[in-house]
Design a protein around this motif. Structure first.
Motif, PDB file in Angstrom:
ATOM      1  N   SER A 128       1.641   6.024  -0.172  1.00  0.00           N
ATOM      2  CA  SER A 128       2.344   6.254  -1.450  1.00  0.00           C
ATOM      3  C   SER A 128       1.572   5.575  -2.577  1.00  0.00           C
ATOM      4  CB  SER A 128       3.747   5.662  -1.404  1.00  0.00           C
ATOM      5  OG  SER A 128       4.478   6.245  -0.380  1.00  0.00           O
ATOM      6  N   TYR A 129       1.594   6.217  -3.733  1.00  0.00           N
ATOM      7  CA  TYR A 129       0.951   5.601  -4.889  1.00  0.00           C
ATOM      8  C   TYR A 129       1.763   4.382  -5.323  1.00  0.00           C
ATOM      9  CZ  TYR A 129      -2.276   9.464  -5.281  1.00  0.00           C
ATOM     10  OH  TYR A 129      -3.261  10.366  -5.021  1.00  0.00           O
ATOM     11  N   VAL A 130       1.046   3.288  -5.645  1.00  0.00           N
ATOM     12  CA  VAL A 130       1.758   2.024  -5.890  1.00  0.00           C
ATOM     13  C   VAL A 130       2.709   2.094  -7.083  1.00  0.00           C
ATOM     14  CG1 VAL A 130       0.236   0.388  -4.752  1.00  0.00           C
ATOM     15  CG2 VAL A 130      -0.330   1.143  -7.031  1.00  0.00           C
ATOM     16  N   ASP A 131       2.371   2.917  -8.080  1.00  0.00           N
ATOM     17  CA  ASP A 131       3.258   2.974  -9.241  1.00  0.00           C
ATOM     18  C   ASP A 131       4.551   3.731  -8.942  1.00  0.00           C
ATOM     19  OD1 ASP A 131       1.537   5.145  -9.054  1.00  0.00           O
ATOM     20  OD2 ASP A 131       1.797   5.700 -11.142  1.00  0.00           O
ATOM     21  N   THR A 132       4.628   4.375  -7.770  1.00  0.00           N
ATOM     22  CA  THR A 132       5.870   5.076  -7.422  1.00  0.00           C
ATOM     23  C   THR A 132       6.793   4.183  -6.587  1.00  0.00           C
ATOM     24  OG1 THR A 132       4.973   5.991  -5.382  1.00  0.00           O
ATOM     25  CG2 THR A 132       4.668   7.320  -7.379  1.00  0.00           C
ATOM     26  N   LEU A 133       6.327   2.992  -6.199  1.00  0.00           N
ATOM     27  CA  LEU A 133       7.147   2.101  -5.366  1.00  0.00           C
ATOM     28  C   LEU A 133       8.216   1.415  -6.208  1.00  0.00           C
ATOM     29  CD1 LEU A 133       4.363   0.314  -3.233  1.00  0.00           C
ATOM     30  CD2 LEU A 133       5.699   2.317  -2.610  1.00  0.00           C
ATOM     31  N   SER A 134       9.309   1.041  -5.551  1.00  0.00           N
ATOM     32  CA  SER A 134      10.372   0.310  -6.258  1.00  0.00           C
ATOM     33  C   SER A 134       9.886  -1.107  -6.561  1.00  0.00           C
ATOM     34  CB  SER A 134      11.622   0.240  -5.386  1.00  0.00           C
ATOM     35  OG  SER A 134      11.375  -0.606  -4.282  1.00  0.00           O
ATOM     36  N   ARG A 135      10.636  -1.812  -7.423  1.00  0.00           N
ATOM     37  CA  ARG A 135      10.208  -3.159  -7.807  1.00  0.00           C
ATOM     38  C   ARG A 135      10.132  -4.093  -6.586  1.00  0.00           C
ATOM     39  NH1 ARG A 135       9.017  -6.734 -11.553  1.00  0.00           N
ATOM     40  NH2 ARG A 135       9.935  -8.784 -11.453  1.00  0.00           N
ATOM     41  N   GLY A 136      11.120  -3.961  -5.719  1.00  0.00           N
ATOM     42  CA  GLY A 136      11.134  -4.796  -4.513  1.00  0.00           C
ATOM     43  C   GLY A 136       9.920  -4.509  -3.640  1.00  0.00           C
ATOM     44  N   MET A 137       9.575  -3.233  -3.520  1.00  0.00           N
ATOM     45  CA  MET A 137       8.414  -2.852  -2.701  1.00  0.00           C
ATOM     46  C   MET A 137       7.127  -3.366  -3.338  1.00  0.00           C
ATOM     47  SD  MET A 137       9.292   1.009  -1.572  1.00  0.00           S
ATOM     48  CE  MET A 137      10.585   1.407  -0.425  1.00  0.00           C
ATOM     49  N   LYS A 138       7.069  -3.269  -4.668  1.00  0.00           N
ATOM     50  CA  LYS A 138       5.869  -3.760  -5.366  1.00  0.00           C
ATOM     51  C   LYS A 138       5.706  -5.259  -5.146  1.00  0.00           C
ATOM     52  CE  LYS A 138       5.589  -0.379  -9.082  1.00  0.00           C
ATOM     53  NZ  LYS A 138       5.970  -0.078 -10.432  1.00  0.00           N
ATOM     54  N   GLN A 139       6.843  -5.987  -5.176  1.00  0.00           N
ATOM     55  CA  GLN A 139       6.779  -7.434  -4.959  1.00  0.00           C
ATOM     56  C   GLN A 139       6.264  -7.716  -3.549  1.00  0.00           C
ATOM     57  OE1 GLN A 139       7.004  -8.636  -8.112  1.00  0.00           O
ATOM     58  NE2 GLN A 139       8.376 -10.274  -7.521  1.00  0.00           N
ATOM     59  N   ARG A 140       6.754  -6.942  -2.588  1.00  0.00           N
ATOM     60  CA  ARG A 140       6.317  -7.141  -1.207  1.00  0.00           C
ATOM     61  C   ARG A 140       4.844  -6.771  -1.039  1.00  0.00           C
ATOM     62  NH1 ARG A 140      11.219  -4.004   0.543  1.00  0.00           N
ATOM     63  NH2 ARG A 140       9.933  -3.053   2.126  1.00  0.00           N
ATOM     64  N   LEU A 141       4.445  -5.708  -1.741  1.00  0.00           N
ATOM     65  CA  LEU A 141       3.031  -5.322  -1.687  1.00  0.00           C
ATOM     66  C   LEU A 141       2.168  -6.419  -2.338  1.00  0.00           C
ATOM     67  CD1 LEU A 141       1.107  -2.954  -0.900  1.00  0.00           C
ATOM     68  CD2 LEU A 141       1.287  -2.175  -3.250  1.00  0.00           C
ATOM     69  N   GLY A 142       2.700  -6.989  -3.426  1.00  0.00           N
ATOM     70  CA  GLY A 142       1.998  -8.091  -4.100  1.00  0.00           C
ATOM     71  C   GLY A 142       1.856  -9.289  -3.174  1.00  0.00           C
ATOM     72  N   LEU A 143       2.875  -9.509  -2.371  1.00  0.00           N
ATOM     73  CA  LEU A 143       2.827 -10.614  -1.411  1.00  0.00           C
ATOM     74  C   LEU A 143       1.761 -10.323  -0.345  1.00  0.00           C
ATOM     75  CD1 LEU A 143       4.226 -13.276  -0.711  1.00  0.00           C
ATOM     76  CD2 LEU A 143       5.864 -12.005   0.640  1.00  0.00           C
ATOM     77  N   ALA A 144       1.741  -9.072   0.115  1.00  0.00           N
ATOM     78  CA  ALA A 144       0.715  -8.678   1.091  1.00  0.00           C
ATOM     79  C   ALA A 144      -0.672  -8.827   0.482  1.00  0.00           C
ATOM     80  CB  ALA A 144       0.950  -7.234   1.531  1.00  0.00           C
ATOM     81  N   ARG A 145      -0.770  -8.470  -0.789  1.00  0.00           N
ATOM     82  CA  ARG A 145      -2.052  -8.596  -1.497  1.00  0.00           C
ATOM     83  C   ARG A 145      -2.519 -10.050  -1.533  1.00  0.00           C
ATOM     84  NH1 ARG A 145      -3.071 -11.602  -5.330  1.00  0.00           N
ATOM     85  NH2 ARG A 145      -1.111 -11.101  -6.347  1.00  0.00           N
ATOM     86  N   SER A 146      -1.567 -10.961  -1.750  1.00  0.00           N
ATOM     87  CA  SER A 146      -1.959 -12.368  -1.821  1.00  0.00           C
ATOM     88  C   SER A 146      -2.340 -12.924  -0.445  1.00  0.00           C
ATOM     89  CB  SER A 146      -0.834 -13.196  -2.442  1.00  0.00           C
ATOM     90  OG  SER A 146       0.275 -13.216  -1.577  1.00  0.00           O
ATOM     91  N   LEU A 147      -2.098 -12.141   0.616  1.00  0.00           N
ATOM     92  CA  LEU A 147      -2.400 -12.610   1.973  1.00  0.00           C
ATOM     93  C   LEU A 147      -3.654 -11.971   2.567  1.00  0.00           C
ATOM     94  CD1 LEU A 147       1.239 -12.407   3.352  1.00  0.00           C
ATOM     95  CD2 LEU A 147      -0.094 -14.499   3.195  1.00  0.00           C
ATOM     96  N   VAL A 148      -4.302 -11.071   1.814  1.00  0.00           N
ATOM     97  CA  VAL A 148      -5.410 -10.285   2.404  1.00  0.00           C
ATOM     98  C   VAL A 148      -6.532 -11.146   2.970  1.00  0.00           C
ATOM     99  CG1 VAL A 148      -5.144  -8.048   1.252  1.00  0.00           C
ATOM    100  CG2 VAL A 148      -6.413  -9.872   0.122  1.00  0.00           C
TER     101      VAL A 148
END
Lengths: 308, 292
Positions: A128-148
């Motif tokens: 899914s394109y990141v701009d289509t994710l909900s705010r909660g999903m974006k936060q979780r994706l951001g958390l995953a990003r900080s763990l790469v």
């Protein structure tokens, strides 16, 4: 793992940090609580090497933030309070890009990205394109990003702000998992109860000053000297009140909304004994718990002094 | 990690992907070619109307027109592509995250700069069929054609460098874009006006013509429009004919031909702009000048 000594930061005439000092041990979770504008984000930015302190020292993993920013960046995963995403990039590609910025090989990236997506429950959204994710999903994706890059330290600046209750719970579960993985986490919020369950140590900051540091229990006792027990019984209420009043470690007993509230001064062991005693005395107990809502009050009590 | 991966700038590959995935991209390419093609075909039509033969001199003029229009388009489009690159990251709130990764400030700036310019290069390459049509009529040497494309590339690099610099300095993309346009227009008009004033003064006053004409030549050489005309042996700097290899008895010689003067000067602008952008994007900067 993290040491902050007499940190100050000035923006013109405004003093955002007024000499704060604290330490965060390796593998522990430090809850950084304070009202908006208290200096949480400024401290986080200094630790993330995005800002130089006016004076004082800050170390991450033994490295000085002003002298060894490159070494610190390898050790930290930073999630700012507000962050954007790139349009036209899928969730998997988003993580792939950030992993590549840390020099992680393509083969390695292909291994870790599915694991990270799984950790934050976004495996089904990888295309899914990141701009289509909900705010909660974006936060979780951001958390995953900080763990790469598998950092030892996570700096999470208000990760739960703007999330609905379900998203908050999901995020809290992920953070618990990260804590169990041994990550050192500094997490900020302006809501004390939000961090109480998750944090080993809580630091309360207001107007650039550290008001108090300790675990939730210590802070609670330090301010109120007692906790409040909330008991509900099917009947024999009057008898129970009398029973409680007879205890030396109970200061006062009140009735409110069908519950009996007792100001409790004792230790945890005595609290266990009290419950056993009530059960043995055949009181028909429906509820026996500590009043959690008081954390909000504690927060107001603590921050009131400095703010005014 | 293999050798290819080691040298791929992650910023560059991400930007390529984003750029080519955008729905605006095919429209931008079509619009660019339509505007350039529309202007040049109108010129060809008007020039060759009711003519039954080819005139190489006219073909040369059309080629010059195409080159100047293409340069105008490059000057117009490049700031739009570059002036929002860093400020856009800031507005999107993604810059802070980038700065905490292992990407060095130089990799971020160079990656952004080259990716924006690669799209501009793509537009220029897409316009080659237009050149081939004009080139068919003759009157232009291959070396002139190569020089024109070299001129575009160095202009893009310098204008793009300025765009990136202003994008780093200004928080808002709108401001950065306007300042970049203002800098380019101001520079082009400014150098031309000053050179013209010096030329007029030397004709009516008794001031030292040697120094004045030297500066006049330099200003004309580093002015994009007079420099592009010099490729076709046209314009004021060629008319003065002072540069090395020309008639040297009338004044001091320039160290290089006007074209190479332009290339050198714009290369320096590019280098300075990029170095300053790298300095200014750093979240914690070391002081450039230390007070003693």
């Amino acid at each position: 793992m993290i040491q902050i000594e007499g940190l100050t930061k000035r923006f013109g005439k405004m003093e955002a940090l007024k000499g704060i000092t604290f330490e965060v041990e390796k593998g522990s979770v430090f809850g950084f609580v304070g009202p908006n504008g208290a200096g949480k984000s400024t401290t986080m930015s200094i630790l993330a090497t995005l800002m130089a302190p006016t004076s004082g020292k800050a170390y991450v993993g033994g490295y000085d933030v002003t002298k060894d920013p490159k070494k610190i960046r390898k050790q930290i995963g930073y999630m700012p309070d507000f962050f954007g995403v790139y349009d036209n990039l899928k969730a998997e590609e988003y993580l792939n890009f950030y992993a590549s910025t840390y020099g992680i090989s393509q083969a390695e990236r292909m291994k870790i990205i599915p694991q990270l997506l799984e950790l934050v429950n976004l495996s089904h959204k990888k295309d899914s394109y990141v701009d289509t994710l909900s705010r909660g999903m974006k936060q979780r994706l951001g958390l995953a990003r900080s763990l790469v890059h598998n950092p030892e330290v996570l700096l999470l600046d208000e990760p739960a702000s703007g999330l609905d209750p379900r998203a908050r719970i999901e995020l809290r579960e992920i953070l618990k998992e990260l804590r169990s993985m041994g990550k050192t986490i500094i997490i900020s919020s302006h809501i004390l109860p939000e961090l109480a369950e998750l944090s080993d140590v809580i630091g309360i900051i207001e107007e650039g000053q550290m008001v108090t540091i300790g675990n939730v229990d210590q802070i609670y006792r330090q301010l109120q000297g007692h906790k409040q027990l909330k008991i509900a019984v099917l009947d024999r209420e009057h008898e129970l009140i009398q029973h409680l009043k007879a205890k030396t470690y109970i200061q006062g007993v009140y009735q409110e909304n069908g519950y009996i509230l007792a100001d409790y001064l004792g230790q945890d062991e005595e609290q266990i004994k009290l419950l056993q005693e009530l059960v043995q005395a055949n009181f028909p107990i429906l509820t026996f718990s500590e009043v959690e809502g008081n954390l909000e009050q504690i927060f107001l009590e603590i921050t009131r002094g400095v703010g005014s | 990690m293999n050798l290819v991966q080691r040298f791929i700038n992650p910023m560059l590959s991400k930007e390529f992907r984003l750029r080519m995935r955008s729905k605006k991209t095919p429209w931008a390419i079509s619009l660019y070619l339509m505007v350039l093609g529309g202007i040049i075909f109108t010129f060809i039509y008007l020039y060759n109307n009711n003519q039954a033969y080819f005139d190489p001199q006219r073909s040369r003029e059309i080629f010059m027109m195409l080159s100047i229009f293409q340069f105008a388009m490059v000057s117009f489009v490049t700031p739009g592509l570059t002036a929002g690159t860093i400020s856009g990251e800031r507005e999107r709130q993604t810059l802070n995250i980038l700065l905490t990764t292992n990407l060095s400030p130089s990799k971020i700036i160079v990656g952004k700069w080259l990716s924006s310019l690669s799209f501009m290069t793509f537009l220029v390459i897409a316009s080659i069929p237009l050149y081939s049509i004009v080139f068919l009529y003759g009157g232009i040497s291959p070396s002139q054609l190569i020089k024109v494309f070299g001129f575009y590339i160095i202009s893009m690099l310098a204008i793009g460098g300025l765009g990136i610099l202003f994008s780093t300095l200004f928080k808002r993309t709108g401001v950065a874009t306007v300042v970049t346009y203002a800098a380019i227009i101001g520079y082009t008009i400014g150098t031309y006006i000053i050179a013209t004033i010096i030329q007029d003064i030397t004709q009516i006053s008794s001031m030292s013509k040697t120094t004045a004409t030297y500066w006049m030549q330099i200003l004309y050489s580093i002015n994009p429009f007079t420099a592009i005309l010099s490729i076709f042996d046209e314009g004021p700097v060629v008319a003065l004919n002072y540069y090395m290899g020309g008639v040297s008895s009338r004044g001091p010689q320039l160290p290089l031909e006007p074209y190479w003067m332009f290339i050198s000067f714009f290369s320096v602008i590019t280098l300075i702009s990029i170095l300053l952008a790298i300095y200014f994007i750093k979240p914690v900067k070391k002081k450039l000048l230390r007070r003693k």
